[in-house]
Design a protein around this motif. Structure first.
Motif, PDB file in Angstrom:
ATOM      1  N   TYR A 115      -2.425   7.407 -10.298  1.00 19.91           N
ATOM      2  CA  TYR A 115      -3.299   8.541 -10.023  1.00 19.91           C
ATOM      3  C   TYR A 115      -2.652   9.824 -10.540  1.00 19.91           C
ATOM      4  O   TYR A 115      -1.480   9.831 -10.925  1.00 19.91           O
ATOM      5  N   GLY A 116      -3.419  10.869 -10.513  1.00 21.14           N
ATOM      6  CA  GLY A 116      -2.887  12.181 -10.828  1.00 21.14           C
ATOM      7  C   GLY A 116      -3.381  13.177  -9.808  1.00 21.14           C
ATOM      8  O   GLY A 116      -4.525  13.099  -9.344  1.00 21.14           O
ATOM      9  N   LEU A 117      -2.530  14.107  -9.439  1.00 20.31           N
ATOM     10  CA  LEU A 117      -2.875  15.134  -8.453  1.00 20.31           C
ATOM     11  C   LEU A 117      -3.657  16.236  -9.161  1.00 20.31           C
ATOM     12  O   LEU A 117      -3.107  17.023  -9.931  1.00 20.31           O
ATOM     13  N   ALA A 118      -4.950  16.274  -8.894  1.00 20.85           N
ATOM     14  CA  ALA A 118      -5.832  17.220  -9.582  1.00 20.85           C
ATOM     15  C   ALA A 118      -6.014  18.517  -8.809  1.00 20.85           C
ATOM     16  O   ALA A 118      -6.429  19.538  -9.383  1.00 20.85           O
ATOM     17  N   TYR A 119      -5.706  18.502  -7.504  1.00 19.83           N
ATOM     18  CA  TYR A 119      -5.896  19.693  -6.666  1.00 19.83           C
ATOM     19  C   TYR A 119      -4.949  19.572  -5.482  1.00 19.83           C
ATOM     20  O   TYR A 119      -4.812  18.499  -4.890  1.00 19.83           O
ATOM     21  N   THR A 120      -4.286  20.678  -5.145  1.00 20.42           N
ATOM     22  CA  THR A 120      -3.389  20.649  -3.993  1.00 20.42           C
ATOM     23  C   THR A 120      -3.300  22.015  -3.336  1.00 20.42           C
ATOM     24  O   THR A 120      -3.319  23.043  -4.015  1.00 20.42           O
ATOM     25  N   ARG A 121      -3.200  22.017  -2.037  1.00 18.40           N
ATOM     26  CA  ARG A 121      -2.938  23.220  -1.248  1.00 18.40           C
ATOM     27  C   ARG A 121      -1.562  23.136  -0.588  1.00 18.40           C
ATOM     28  O   ARG A 121      -1.198  24.015   0.187  1.00 18.40           O
ATOM     29  N   VAL A 122      -0.820  22.053  -0.873  1.00 13.08           N
ATOM     30  CA  VAL A 122       0.459  21.839  -0.204  1.00 13.08           C
ATOM     31  C   VAL A 122       1.606  21.669  -1.198  1.00 13.08           C
ATOM     32  O   VAL A 122       2.676  21.179  -0.845  1.00 13.08           O
ATOM     33  N   GLY A 123       1.387  22.014  -2.423  1.00 17.29           N
ATOM     34  CA  GLY A 123       2.443  21.933  -3.419  1.00 17.29           C
ATOM     35  C   GLY A 123       2.408  20.656  -4.231  1.00 17.29           C
ATOM     36  O   GLY A 123       1.669  19.710  -3.913  1.00 17.29           O
ATOM     37  N   GLN A 124       3.219  20.616  -5.273  1.00 12.49           N
ATOM     38  CA  GLN A 124       3.266  19.469  -6.169  1.00 12.49           C
ATOM     39  C   GLN A 124       4.109  18.339  -5.575  1.00 12.49           C
ATOM     40  O   GLN A 124       5.026  18.578  -4.787  1.00 12.49           O
ATOM     41  N   ASP A 125       3.772  17.113  -5.958  1.00  7.14           N
ATOM     42  CA  ASP A 125       4.546  15.958  -5.530  1.00  7.14           C
ATOM     43  C   ASP A 125       5.880  15.925  -6.264  1.00  7.14           C
ATOM     44  O   ASP A 125       5.974  16.264  -7.448  1.00  7.14           O
ATOM     45  N   LYS A 126       6.914  15.472  -5.560  1.00  4.26           N
ATOM     46  CA  LYS A 126       8.231  15.280  -6.176  1.00  4.26           C
ATOM     47  C   LYS A 126       8.599  13.794  -6.211  1.00  4.26           C
ATOM     48  O   LYS A 126       9.092  13.297  -7.217  1.00  4.26           O
ATOM     49  N   LYS A 127       8.349  13.096  -5.107  1.00  5.84           N
ATOM     50  CA  LYS A 127       8.657  11.661  -5.074  1.00  5.84           C
ATOM     51  C   LYS A 127       7.656  10.866  -5.898  1.00  5.84           C
ATOM     52  O   LYS A 127       7.962   9.808  -6.422  1.00  5.84           O
ATOM     53  N   LYS A 128       6.437  11.367  -5.938  1.00  8.86           N
ATOM     54  CA  LYS A 128       5.377  10.795  -6.774  1.00  8.86           C
ATOM     55  C   LYS A 128       5.086   9.320  -6.463  1.00  8.86           C
ATOM     56  O   LYS A 128       4.866   8.505  -7.352  1.00  8.86           O
ATOM     57  N   ASN A 129       5.050   8.983  -5.178  1.00 11.92           N
ATOM     58  CA  ASN A 129       4.703   7.620  -4.776  1.00 11.92           C
ATOM     59  C   ASN A 129       3.948   7.574  -3.462  1.00 11.92           C
ATOM     60  O   ASN A 129       3.866   6.524  -2.814  1.00 11.92           O
ATOM     61  N   ASP A 130       3.381   8.715  -3.053  1.00  8.75           N
ATOM     62  CA  ASP A 130       2.700   8.757  -1.761  1.00  8.75           C
ATOM     63  C   ASP A 130       1.612   9.834  -1.799  1.00  8.75           C
ATOM     64  O   ASP A 130       1.894  11.002  -2.074  1.00  8.75           O
ATOM     65  N   LEU A 131       0.387   9.430  -1.514  1.00 12.74           N
ATOM     66  CA  LEU A 131      -0.721  10.381  -1.509  1.00 12.74           C
ATOM     67  C   LEU A 131      -0.551  11.451  -0.438  1.00 12.74           C
ATOM     68  O   LEU A 131      -1.158  12.514  -0.515  1.00 12.74           O
ATOM     69  N   PHE A 132       0.254  11.162   0.575  1.00  9.75           N
ATOM     70  CA  PHE A 132       0.430  12.099   1.710  1.00  9.75           C
ATOM     71  C   PHE A 132       1.761  12.850   1.648  1.00  9.75           C
ATOM     72  O   PHE A 132       2.169  13.440   2.649  1.00  9.75           O
ATOM     73  N   GLU A 133       2.398  12.836   0.479  1.00 10.79           N
ATOM     74  CA  GLU A 133       3.610  13.638   0.330  1.00 10.79           C
ATOM     75  C   GLU A 133       3.274  15.107   0.578  1.00 10.79           C
ATOM     76  O   GLU A 133       2.235  15.602   0.137  1.00 10.79           O
ATOM     77  N   ASN A 134       4.147  15.777   1.294  1.00 13.42           N
ATOM     78  CA  ASN A 134       3.995  17.198   1.697  1.00 13.42           C
ATOM     79  C   ASN A 134       2.959  17.399   2.801  1.00 13.42           C
ATOM     80  O   ASN A 134       2.684  18.536   3.185  1.00 13.42           O
ATOM     81  N   ILE A 135       2.392  16.293   3.300  1.00 14.53           N
ATOM     82  CA  ILE A 135       1.456  16.410   4.430  1.00 14.53           C
ATOM     83  C   ILE A 135       2.085  15.807   5.679  1.00 14.53           C
ATOM     84  O   ILE A 135       2.119  16.421   6.736  1.00 14.53           O
TER      85      ILE A 135
END
Length: 506
Positions: A485-505
């Motif tokens: 997948y690709g993160l097309a929209y975020t209000r919580v910042g960019q992913d760093k680990k890039k293996n979890d849809l709920f990163e930063n949540i």
């Protein structure tokens, strides 16, 4: 704070293009008093087998005491019976399971959800159980029920249309009285309605005629609905009104307390405001073909509340297949069917026109986002995977809806009813930016040792009408990996680990 409901994932009737034996979940086991201990090595047991496929049970059991008795059993979780029950007396500390493979004939198993158990006893009858759930692919028998032990009568029509196994026949309207068996306790009644909207009441009574349960057709409308009964219920009366498009009950089944098979659909409605993950799928099977193990992983492993929305199609058969598929992968929240026109339309604008216009489609999607308030949304590739216009349209409309839903000035009617909602993250399938890759081929204890992807394959088996052309391993599916997948929209910042849809949540 949203409440998290733990979902125990049990896959039922299944199809998969692959069979996935996996390593044991644990290597060390002990009896209740810890005097008897067993360690396993090279232990492999099935996860999913095609009907008629063989499997050689293998591995070693090493115990601190002699294993006096070893029972190898396969139990059918839908029919409440043993398919295999073999007792051996090895009287050894080390047991090679392959020595007993000839007695455990997986090739002869019926389809359905199974539990393989190795039960070992020492001389003092200390016991250790080693369990693995697995699935034999194909269409399983209907779960055990007690409908034929009930005295059922109707005021008009042919009751057998509701009692047979053909969902294309139906008892249309009138009064149905169900006298429950005197012996035992009924747990509930599953009704497969022929259409969603029905005008009815379902009331249960005790032996003295006092009312216990009351249900009507105005709340929690479901195509397949389970009606839980009070344990004192002895009679159920269903009154179904005649209506123009009302075709009544396609199938009715009564289940005994403590004997409700895992395949029996007992849906919950997604509570307003409590969705964690919303999966928006163009068609009723895309959530499996293109989003792979997303639902099994987040519902079964991460205990998230996952809500699936199907955008197009209103035919009854595909609805039922979608319900079977979702239930089998462990998602117990009744999905949303938007019922936009099915078919292959002329691009995004042609699809939107067929669906009632862009503003209308936006209003409905935004209303669902505001009502259920997901933190994360997952939907289709901007290019529609292999180019399907409905896929493209869903990707297009969801991106717009996410940005508009947070402002109460946009589509004020739903904002007034549910409030504005700002989604935290939106992921698009195989999106070229901010890429992440999910581990859907890893085995998880919460999934009975299966992988999320193998669970998704199991769910896809329910979409029988699509099997002639589509499959989970077809080139036009695997070309678009279901774990990317690709993160097309975020209000919580960019992913760093890039293996979890709920990163930063989380």
């Amino acid at each position: 704070m949203k409440k998290i409901l733990s979902v125990f994932l049990t896959a039922v009737i299944a199809f998969a293009a692959l069979s996935l034996p996996v390593e044991a979940l644990a290597t060390d086991y002990k009896s209740k008093n810890s005097e008897f201990k067993i360690s396993t090595s090279d232990m492999k047991r099935p996860s999913a087998l095609s009907k008629g496929e063989g499997f050689v049970i293998q591995g070693k059991l090493r115990a601190n005491r002699k294993i006096e008795t070893l029972i190898i059993s396969v139990y059918d979780l839908n029919q409440f019976k043993y398919d295999i029950y073999v007792t051996k007396h090895p009287k050894k500390k080390t047991v090679k399971l392959k020595d007993y493979a000839g007695y455990v004939k997986f090739r002869n198993l019926s389809s359905g959800d199974k539990r393989l158990t190795l039960t070992a006893y020492d001389k003092d009858e200390n016991v250790i159980n080693i369990n693995r759930n697995f699935t034999v692919l194909g269409k399983a028998k209907e779960p055990k029920h007690i409908t034929n032990k009930c005295n059922i009568s109707v005021s008009r029509g042919n009751k057998n249309y509701a009692l047979d196994s053909n969902d294309d026949t139906y008892w249309r309207y009138g009064k149905m009285t169900i006298e429950l068996p005197k012996a035992g306790i009924a747990d509930g009644i599953l009704i497969k309605w022929h259409v969603l909207d029905n005008f009815y009441t379902l009331v249960s009574y005790d032996k003295k005629g006092r009312q216990l349960n009351y249900y009507d057709g105005n709340k929690k409308k479901m195509l397949n609905k389970y009606y839980k009964l009070d344990e004192n219920a002895k009679k159920v009366v269903i009154k179904l009104k005649k209506a123009k498009d009302n075709k009544g009950i396609a199938r009715i089944r009564v289940y005994k307390k403590d004997e409700v098979g895992v395949a029996v659909q007992r849906w919950e409605m997604m509570p307003d405001g409590e969705s964690d993950l919303m999966v928006i799928s163009a068609h009723r099977d895309d959530e499996l073909l293109y989003f792979g193990g997303t639902i099994p992983y987040y519902a079964g492993v991460k205990n998230k509340k996952v809500y699936v929305i199907y955008m197009s199609g209103d035919d009854r058969l595909r609805h039922r297949e979608a319900l079977e598929g979702q239930w089998s992968i462990g998602n117990k929240y009744y999905p949303m069917f938007m019922n936009f026109a099915g078919g292959y339309h002329d691009g995004i604008q042609g699809t939107l026109k067929a669906w009632g216009g862009e503003q209308y489609v936006l209003s409905r999607v935004i209303e669902k986002i505001r009502r259920y308030k997901p933190d994360v949304i997952v939907t289709h590739d901007v290019n529609g995977e292999y180019g399907h216009p409905s896929h493209k349209t869903v990707s297009y409309i969801v991106q717009k809806a996410v940005k508009l839903a947070g402002n109460k000035k946009n589509f004020p009617a739903s904002a007034k009813q549910y409030g504005a909602w700002k989604v935290k993250k939106l992921y698009l399938h195989v999106y070229s930016k901010n890429k992440i890759t999910m581990k859907y081929n890893a085995s998880y204890a919460a999934l009975g040792g299966r992988t999320p992807y193998s669970i998704a394959c199991i769910g896809y088996d329910k979409h029988y009408s699509q099997h002639g052309r589509w499959s989970m391993n077809a080139s036009y599916v695997t070309k678009y990996p279901s774990n990317r997948y690709g993160l097309a929209y975020t209000r919580v910042g960019q992913d760093k680990k890039k293996n979890d849809l709920f990163e930063n949540i989380d």
